[in-house]
Scaffold this active site. Structure first.
Site, mmCIF file in Angstrom:
data_model
loop_
_atom_site.group_PDB
_atom_site.id
_atom_site.type_symbol
_atom_site.label_atom_id
_atom_site.label_comp_id
_atom_site.label_asym_id
_atom_site.label_seq_id
_atom_site.Cartn_x
_atom_site.Cartn_y
_atom_site.Cartn_z
ATOM 1 N N CYS A 136 3.621 -11.974 2.950
ATOM 2 C CA CYS A 136 4.533 -11.767 4.080
ATOM 3 C C CYS A 136 4.579 -13.032 4.937
ATOM 4 O O CYS A 136 3.534 -13.624 5.230
ATOM 5 C CB CYS A 136 4.036 -10.595 4.918
ATOM 6 S SG CYS A 136 4.824 -10.452 6.527
ATOM 7 N N HIS A 152 0.090 -8.835 1.300
ATOM 8 C CA HIS A 152 -1.026 -9.020 2.236
ATOM 9 C C HIS A 152 -1.650 -10.402 2.146
ATOM 10 O O HIS A 152 -2.467 -10.773 2.995
ATOM 11 C CB HIS A 152 -2.123 -7.988 1.945
ATOM 12 C CG HIS A 152 -1.678 -6.569 2.100
ATOM 13 N ND1 HIS A 152 -1.392 -5.753 1.027
ATOM 14 C CD2 HIS A 152 -1.450 -5.818 3.189
ATOM 15 C CE1 HIS A 152 -1.025 -4.562 1.452
ATOM 16 N NE2 HIS A 152 -1.033 -4.571 2.759
ATOM 17 N N SER A 194 -2.713 2.664 3.650
ATOM 18 C CA SER A 194 -1.993 1.682 4.463
ATOM 19 C C SER A 194 -2.520 1.690 5.893
ATOM 20 O O SER A 194 -2.429 2.694 6.594
ATOM 21 C CB SER A 194 -0.493 2.000 4.459
ATOM 22 O OG SER A 194 0.171 1.302 5.497
ATOM 23 N N THR A 201 -2.262 -8.644 11.288
ATOM 24 C CA THR A 201 -0.880 -8.555 11.781
ATOM 25 C C THR A 201 -0.429 -7.142 12.128
ATOM 26 O O THR A 201 0.540 -6.971 12.872
ATOM 27 C CB THR A 201 0.106 -9.128 10.741
ATOM 28 O OG1 THR A 201 -0.007 -8.390 9.517
ATOM 29 C CG2 THR A 201 -0.170 -10.609 10.483
ATOM 30 N N GLU A 230 -5.685 -8.148 3.666
ATOM 31 C CA GLU A 230 -5.111 -9.168 4.555
ATOM 32 C C GLU A 230 -6.201 -9.884 5.331
ATOM 33 O O GLU A 230 -6.176 -11.112 5.480
ATOM 34 C CB GLU A 230 -4.117 -8.546 5.536
ATOM 35 C CG GLU A 230 -3.524 -9.585 6.476
ATOM 36 C CD GLU A 230 -2.736 -9.003 7.632
ATOM 37 O OE1 GLU A 230 -2.770 -9.595 8.731
ATOM 38 O OE2 GLU A 230 -2.075 -7.953 7.457
ATOM 39 N N HIS A 278 0.831 -1.207 0.000
ATOM 40 C CA HIS A 278 0.000 0.000 0.000
ATOM 41 C C HIS A 278 0.864 1.255 0.000
ATOM 42 O O HIS A 278 0.986 1.953 1.008
ATOM 43 C CB HIS A 278 -0.935 -0.010 1.219
ATOM 44 C CG HIS A 278 -2.110 -0.915 1.049
ATOM 45 N ND1 HIS A 278 -2.842 -1.402 2.104
ATOM 46 C CD2 HIS A 278 -2.691 -1.430 -0.067
ATOM 47 C CE1 HIS A 278 -3.816 -2.169 1.643
ATOM 48 N NE2 HIS A 278 -3.737 -2.204 0.338
ATOM 49 N N SER A 311 5.387 0.235 4.649
ATOM 50 C CA SER A 311 5.480 0.157 3.190
ATOM 51 C C SER A 311 6.011 1.456 2.578
ATOM 52 O O SER A 311 5.846 1.687 1.380
ATOM 53 C CB SER A 311 4.104 -0.180 2.601
ATOM 54 O OG SER A 311 3.124 0.746 3.034
ATOM 55 N N HIS A 370 -10.019 -4.871 4.592
ATOM 56 C CA HIS A 370 -8.590 -4.916 4.264
ATOM 57 C C HIS A 370 -8.268 -6.243 3.580
ATOM 58 O O HIS A 370 -8.768 -7.302 3.983
ATOM 59 C CB HIS A 370 -7.757 -4.772 5.544
ATOM 60 C CG HIS A 370 -6.319 -4.480 5.296
ATOM 61 N ND1 HIS A 370 -5.425 -5.455 4.901
ATOM 62 C CD2 HIS A 370 -5.608 -3.329 5.377
ATOM 63 C CE1 HIS A 370 -4.225 -4.913 4.757
ATOM 64 N NE2 HIS A 370 -4.311 -3.622 5.032
#
Length: 286
Positions: A97, A75, A225, A168, A127, A42, A269, A125
């Protein structure tokens, strides 16, 4: 103006690994069609740089074509989307990640018997959408203590077997309080997964420490982000005027009138060159 720059600012390990993997693909496969499924990270400046190199950002798996080399973003993506992507493309690289991947697998294992997942995170989001796809049973998402309290008041978790986990990049202190409240309600039947990344904790703790020493804070990073926005929120919670900028050009001297010392941190990021440019601009202000 004096600038106190956080030492834990900019790319985390997961972001650095993802970008290194994408760079390696671009360099090793000249002339090939290279794409990422979703934004690799992001940060708009990083995305623009890769677009100039010919890397496409696919908005959905339906855009993937057989002759593309496609990278799964840092993500992560939902399980069914990944399966479909691998059916469509012969060359798929996973840049999820490692901490996110560990969280996905931990959720899969902890909910394998059908336990309900309670996830602290942002529902929209990418993730989070990936994480809940690994839950075998029911999953519910909440983004604050107030939302958790409403969940427990209105529709309590079904049965006693519940798993608590987090996106996370969420706030560790808030997660710990959620843990405490759920233990009061559910006792030893609660299973808690430690899915918050150490890099997130380090950045959040240091942002708070820096904020306590300065008259104003600047957070550099993409406004989309989540971890960058949380750094800004954390600084504001300490009563410090805080500005979130994506580039040095967004800084306005009027926002720092009378400020002699400013703190600077950045999301996980945010490229180093952007942090350097923001610091240079702040130091040049009278």
């Amino acid at each position: 103006m004096n600038v106190v720059r956080a030492s834990h600012a900019g790319f985390c390990m997961g972001v650095a690994l993802a970008l290194h993997k994408l760079d390696t693909i671009v360099e090793a496969r000249p002339g090939e069609r290279v794409a990422t499924l979703g934004e690799i990270i992001h940060n708009p400046q990083v995305l623009e740089d890769y677009a100039r190199k010919g890397v496409r950002c696919l908005r959905s798996v339906a855009e993937a074509e057989a002759d593309m080399s496609v990278l799964i973003r840092a993500h992560g993506i939902p399980r069914d989307v990944e399966a479909e992507l691998r059916r469509r493309c012969a060359r798929v690289e996973d840049a999820t990640c490692p901490r996110v991947k560990n969280a996905q697998l931990a959720i899969a294992e902890a909910t394998a018997s059908g336990r309900e997942l309670l996830l602290y995170g942002e529902a929209e989001h990418p993730e989070v959408r990936g994480l809940i796809s690994y839950a075998a049973g029911r999953s519910r998402i909440f983004s604050s203590l107030a939302e958790l309290d409403e969940l427990l008041k209105g529709t309590p978790p079904e049965g006693k077997a519940v798993v608590l986990a987090a996106q996370t990049t969420q706030d560790r202190l808030i997660f710990d309080e959620m843990h405490r409240r759920l233990v009061e309600r559910l006792g030893s039947s609660l299973v808690v997964l430690d899915t918050i990344c150490d890099a997130t904790r380090e950045r959040q703790e240091e942002a708070g420490e820096v904020a306590a020493r300065v008259q104003a804070m600047v957070v550099a990073g993409g406004k989309s982000s989540g971890n960058t926005r949380r750094l800004a929120e954390l600084a504001r919670m300490r009563g410090v005027p805080t500005v979130l900028v994506e580039t040095a050009a967004e800084l306005n001297a009027a926002d720092f009138s009378g400020v002699r010392t400013v703190g600077l941190t950045a999301g996980a990021s945010t490229p180093r060159y952007i942090i350097d440019e923001v610091e240079e601009r702040l130091r040049s202000m009278e």
